[in-house]
Scaffold this active site. Structure first.
Site, mmCIF file in Angstrom:
data_model
loop_
_atom_site.group_PDB
_atom_site.id
_atom_site.type_symbol
_atom_site.label_atom_id
_atom_site.label_comp_id
_atom_site.label_asym_id
_atom_site.label_seq_id
_atom_site.Cartn_x
_atom_site.Cartn_y
_atom_site.Cartn_z
ATOM 1 C CG HIS A 170 -0.366 0.035 2.540
ATOM 2 N ND1 HIS A 170 0.554 -0.898 2.984
ATOM 3 C CD2 HIS A 170 -0.534 0.916 3.572
ATOM 4 C CE1 HIS A 170 0.896 -0.598 4.226
ATOM 5 N NE2 HIS A 170 0.258 0.507 4.604
ATOM 6 C CG ASP A 190 4.969 2.587 7.357
ATOM 7 O OD1 ASP A 190 4.082 3.005 6.583
ATOM 8 O OD2 ASP A 190 4.728 1.824 8.304
ATOM 9 C CG HIS A 191 4.246 -0.429 4.138
ATOM 10 N ND1 HIS A 191 4.216 -1.772 4.412
ATOM 11 C CD2 HIS A 191 3.876 0.191 5.293
ATOM 12 C CE1 HIS A 191 3.826 -1.960 5.672
ATOM 13 N NE2 HIS A 191 3.615 -0.780 6.226
ATOM 14 C CG ASP A 241 0.672 -1.856 7.588
ATOM 15 O OD1 ASP A 241 1.633 -2.628 7.565
ATOM 16 O OD2 ASP A 241 0.814 -0.636 7.734
ATOM 17 C CG HIS A 301 3.868 -3.043 10.517
ATOM 18 N ND1 HIS A 301 2.924 -2.279 11.182
ATOM 19 C CD2 HIS A 301 4.274 -2.281 9.479
ATOM 20 C CE1 HIS A 301 2.771 -1.125 10.547
ATOM 21 N NE2 HIS A 301 3.573 -1.100 9.511
ATOM 22 C CG HIS A 305 -0.154 4.229 4.852
ATOM 23 N ND1 HIS A 305 -0.925 3.475 5.710
ATOM 24 C CD2 HIS A 305 -0.927 5.290 4.474
ATOM 25 C CE1 HIS A 305 -2.104 4.056 5.853
ATOM 26 N NE2 HIS A 305 -2.139 5.149 5.106
#
Lengths: 301, 301
Positions: A60, A64-65, A210, A268, A62
């Site tokens: 996705h 941090d990914h 996530d 995570h 976001h």
């Protein structure tokens, strides 16, 4: 099947913790999964050859990914890459990367193929003779997919002593390995399973991050060899998991149990926790085979 | 005036080298200059408080100077920042950042002000009572600016013994410090310079990266205290400097000499060189006061 954790912590990169990224080596493929800021440096640290990465799977958008992706794509260019690169991720990822390439005036010289995802159902995104990769729709605050990597069954193994006993011609071996029966000249039918052994068991890896607790994915995850499932929070912050679209360690354990997986790897983690072994302890209250990820850790299965 | 080098190497972040980013602390300001991938981690490593950063100056949109910006902007949000953030950089930087925020569904809660630059002439981009910041147009492959940070002269210092000797009323002190002469009741004119000393000398810092050798900026750089000038290549790769829009160590030294700066700091080294002290050696053939930057190094002036 070898899994290298480049980063497995939530939210922001810190001095001692990296955001999500991992490398799955399976059947000569080197798959990169998610690409938080700093991923290219972690790849170097683990001495993973950039040129071997042909496919990148993004869960996705976001930060941090995904914030490390543009840097990696640019570095590939600077290193003179010629091989095509395939990027799988939510719709928008193409614009995300190409706008930055355009504004920094640094188009890639190598072919860059985007495979943008929009479906809420699982779909096959990559397949060759030995491997298939399909999405695992996840429930998060934004559109998000996990990925299921599955080896295809190999050929059945000839039991040579029996094959020779029946005096079967070598010309039939190829079809026997594929599971065919043999009709001898005298009319006798030799059932395949009497002259072959089953192929080597296949392995599979599921990446789920996530996601909030969601049983819809359990049917897809049945009997996978290794499940990486996010566990951002411990039970003490269960309320935060619910409001932020994340899971607790126990919830990850429940998914592993209901999916009958061989091994669960937790990751995570919120950086608020000093001791990540607590995640293992809590998940083990509902599921036996639990391991914890950590940055730089390598798992061989 | 304190300069902290977070990263000073060209091209791609590597295991032991960071791309360009530095922090200039001057007159209670904490200015961030450029923001390559990994900058937020280096800021943490140097224990620089994120909340003190109110202004970020970006030279150009090549990845090694800007790919860390979106991560920092996002982290500010996650940390609950409320203070406004000002970002100065080439036209396009707003779209560069806001598209990523939009696609990652993570708008900032704090005010984010973009100051997009298009001029090919030097212009003032920030000013308060004590400091001014203006652009230094640079010649690179893409639109690029350096930045000149200048302290404004403070007030002149009263020479108390002389002021009291003339029996000057305290009410005049304020205007005397600002440089005014004094007319005594008996008609005598007291010239300011006879009763005051000059203010503390001001300091200035010029950041010039990335740029080819270009004498046009010399007039702007006259007498600056510290000049940070890129020196991507040694003399042996002078031809590469010309074709890539970069400078050699000697070229940086020439600019320092012609600008009559106090101190030259070299940076933006190509990672092909093992020994960066060679940059100092080569620049010293044309200019005396040369220092070399390195990741994590702190300069106090």
């Amino acid at each position: 099947m070898k899994l290298t954790i480049l980063g497995c912590y939530a939210a922001t990169p810190r001095t001692l913790t990296n955001p999500t990224s991992q490398v799955l080596e399976i059947n000569s493929h080197v798959f990169l999964i998610d690409c938080g800021e700093g991923t290219q440096v972690e790849l170097r640290r683990k001495k993973i050859k950039f040129s071997r990465i042909r496919h990148i799977f993004i869960s996705h958008l976001h930060g941090d990914h995904v914030f490390g992706l543009i840097g990696l794509v640019s570095t590939f260019k600077m290193l003179g890459r010629e091989a095509p690169l395939n990027i799988y991720g939510p719709k928008g990822i193409k614009e995300f990367i190409t706008l930055q390439l355009k504004l920094s005036n640094s188009w890639t010289d190598y072919p860059l193929h985007f495979h943008e995802l929009t479906s809420k159902n699982s779909e096959m995104v990559f397949e060759d003779e030995k491997i298939s990769v399909r999405t695992i729709p996840l429930q998060h605050r934004v559109y998000c997919n996990g990925y299921l990597f599955e080896e295809k069954p190999g050929e059945r193994k000839l039991i040579l002593s029996k094959v020779m006993n029946y005096n079967i011609d070598v010309a039939y071996y190829r079809s026997i390995k594929k599971g065919k029966d043999v009709l001898l000249d005298d009319g006798t039918l030799i059932k395949n399973e009497t002259i072959t052994a089953p192929p080597k068991p296949t392995k599979s890896y599921a990446f789920c991050s996530d996601t909030r607790y969601d049983e819809a994915k359990i049917s897809l995850l049945q009997n996978v060899t290794v499940l990486y499932h996010e566990a951002t929070f411990l039970e003490s912050h269960k309320h935060l998991a619910a409001t932020t679209g994340h899971s607790t360690a126990i919830e990850a354990g429940m998914i592993a149990k209901k999916s009958n997986v061989d091994t669960l790897i937790l990751g995570h983690f919120s950086t608020r926790y000093k001791d990540i072994s607590l995640f293992k302890e809590e998940a083990e209250t509902v599921f036996d085979a639990v391991m914890v990820a950590d940055d730089g850790k390598v798992f061989d299965f």
